[in-house]
Design an enzyme around this catalytic site. Structure first.
Site, PDB file in Angstrom:
ATOM      1  N   HIS A  17       0.675  -0.808   0.279  1.00  0.00           N
ATOM      2  CA  HIS A  17       0.215   0.006   0.020  1.00  0.00           C
ATOM      3  C   HIS A  17       0.949   1.444  -0.199  1.00  0.00           C
ATOM      4  O   HIS A  17       0.991   2.185  -0.330  1.00  0.00           O
ATOM      5  CB  HIS A  17      -0.567   0.087   1.307  1.00  0.00           C
ATOM      6  N   LYS A  41     -16.177  -6.717   4.829  1.00  0.00           N
ATOM      7  CA  LYS A  41     -14.792  -7.161   5.741  1.00  0.00           C
ATOM      8  C   LYS A  41     -15.099  -7.191   7.153  1.00  0.00           C
ATOM      9  O   LYS A  41     -15.330  -5.888   7.707  1.00  0.00           O
ATOM     10  CB  LYS A  41     -13.891  -6.945   5.741  1.00  0.00           C
ATOM     11  N   ARG A  90      -2.919  -6.278  -8.308  1.00  0.00           N
ATOM     12  CA  ARG A  90      -2.262  -7.095  -8.381  1.00  0.00           C
ATOM     13  C   ARG A  90      -2.604  -7.973  -9.629  1.00  0.00           C
ATOM     14  O   ARG A  90      -2.117  -7.578 -10.703  1.00  0.00           O
ATOM     15  CB  ARG A  90      -1.889  -7.741  -7.030  1.00  0.00           C
ATOM     16  N   SER A 128      -3.161  -7.643   2.938  1.00  0.00           N
ATOM     17  CA  SER A 128      -3.162  -7.877   4.574  1.00  0.00           C
ATOM     18  C   SER A 128      -3.836  -8.865   4.647  1.00  0.00           C
ATOM     19  O   SER A 128      -3.352  -9.232   6.199  1.00  0.00           O
ATOM     20  CB  SER A 128      -4.000  -6.216   4.482  1.00  0.00           C
TER      21      SER A 128
HETATM   22  P1  ADP Z   1      -9.913  -3.784   0.181  1.00  0.00           P
HETATM   23  O1  ADP Z   1     -10.711  -3.886   0.659  1.00  0.00           O
HETATM   24  O2  ADP Z   1     -11.065  -1.732  -1.033  1.00  0.00           O
HETATM   25  O3  ADP Z   1      -9.868  -4.408  -1.191  1.00  0.00           O
HETATM   26  P2  ADP Z   1      -7.730  -3.514   0.947  1.00  0.00           P
HETATM   27  O4  ADP Z   1      -6.667  -2.414   1.826  1.00  0.00           O
HETATM   28  O5  ADP Z   1      -7.262  -4.880   0.567  1.00  0.00           O
HETATM   29  O6  ADP Z   1      -9.239  -2.765   0.902  1.00  0.00           O
HETATM   30  O7  ADP Z   1      -6.730  -2.463  -0.394  1.00  0.00           O
HETATM   31  C1  ADP Z   1      -6.727  -1.332  -0.829  1.00  0.00           C
HETATM   32  C2  ADP Z   1      -6.373  -0.984  -2.875  1.00  0.00           C
HETATM   33  O8  ADP Z   1      -4.876  -1.447  -2.054  1.00  0.00           O
HETATM   34  C3  ADP Z   1      -7.032  -2.365  -3.454  1.00  0.00           C
HETATM   35  O9  ADP Z   1      -7.301  -1.341  -4.727  1.00  0.00           O
HETATM   36  C4  ADP Z   1      -5.208  -2.947  -3.278  1.00  0.00           C
HETATM   37  O10 ADP Z   1      -6.016  -3.726  -4.185  1.00  0.00           O
HETATM   38  C5  ADP Z   1      -4.403  -2.450  -3.360  1.00  0.00           C
HETATM   39  N1  ADP Z   1      -3.783  -3.239  -2.735  1.00  0.00           N
HETATM   40  C6  ADP Z   1      -3.790  -3.682  -1.552  1.00  0.00           C
HETATM   41  N2  ADP Z   1      -2.254  -4.792  -1.610  1.00  0.00           N
HETATM   42  C7  ADP Z   1      -1.432  -4.091  -2.846  1.00  0.00           C
HETATM   43  C8  ADP Z   1       0.053  -4.693  -2.665  1.00  0.00           C
HETATM   44  N3  ADP Z   1       0.539  -5.177  -2.504  1.00  0.00           N
HETATM   45  N4  ADP Z   1       0.244  -3.932  -3.903  1.00  0.00           N
HETATM   46  C9  ADP Z   1      -0.133  -2.588  -4.743  1.00  0.00           C
HETATM   47  N5  ADP Z   1      -1.572  -2.676  -4.675  1.00  0.00           N
HETATM   48  C10 ADP Z   1      -1.816  -3.109  -3.552  1.00  0.00           C
END
Ligand code: ADP
Length: 169
Positions: A17, A41, A90, A128
């Site tokens: 992130h 979630k 990703r 995460s």
């Molecule tokens: P959500 O519940 O909206 O999916 P996340 O916290 O899981 O929230 O992810 C927020 C954003 O960050 C999403 O667009 C996700 O695809 C992106 N993201 C998560 N991990 C990575 C990573 N390792 N590299 C790039 N983008 C990521």
């Protein structure tokens, strides 16, 4: 002024992130990282804890602000004074989900633009949920998350005694 919102659950924020925020902060004048309540979630960390971890992890990015919200993302973005949403991308599995979300957003608010930023190769495997799983089973996650997050994860699983490798029988 080019301003964007980067929404997510960030439960917890990972180095993947932060990499996206850093790259976005070089492209836009102001980044608002917004922790949102995703009803699909069940978060490990409270909204306050997630905001705090994000603030610590991004303290050196001057044009970034951390906020939280609950409700419709397009309405939140407009309140912030932007119509641009940045999301990280990703693998193919992300694409399906993000594609649906972006199109749904366009349907309810045609002026909203979702911009996708491709993950850096070294973080393409990082999520995460993967970090939480490692933490729960006593795996090594220190190199995958900001230092403040690693500390909180240690405290979290110690408090809940989650990393006991109990027999399933
Ligand atoms: P959500 O519940 O909206 O999916 P996340 O916290 O899981 O929230 O992810 C927020 C954003 O960050 C999403 O667009 C996700 O695809 C992106 N993201 C998560 N991990 C990575 C990573 N390792 N590299 C790039 N983008 C990521």
């Amino acid at each position: 002024m080019r301003k964007v919102v980067c929404p997510g659950s960030f439960d917890p924020v990972t180095n993947g992130h932060v990499d996206v925020f850093r790259r976005a902060s070089a492209m836009y004048d102001e980044i608002v990282v917004a922790v949102f309540h995703n009803p699909a979630k069940n978060p490990w960390f409270s909204m306050e804890e997630r905001v705090e971890m994000l603030k610590e992890a991004t303290a050196d990015i001057p044009n970034l602000r951390v906020d939280c919200f609950s409700g419709l993302l397009n309405e939140y973005a407009r309140k912030q004074g932007t119509n641009v949403i940045v999301r990280g991308l990703r693998a193919l599995t992300d694409f399906e989900y993000e594609f649906q979300r972006a199109l749904l957003m366009k349907r309810i608010d045609p002026d909203i633009e979702t911009v996708f930023m491709m993950t850096s190769a070294e973080y393409s495997f990082l999520s995460s949920s993967g970090v939480r799983e490692l933490a729960a089973f006593g795996g090594n996650f220190e190199s995958l998350v900001p230092a403040g997050v690693a500390k909180r994860l240690h405290e979290y699983y110690k408090a809940k005694n989650l990393n006991k490798q109990n027999s399933c029988l």
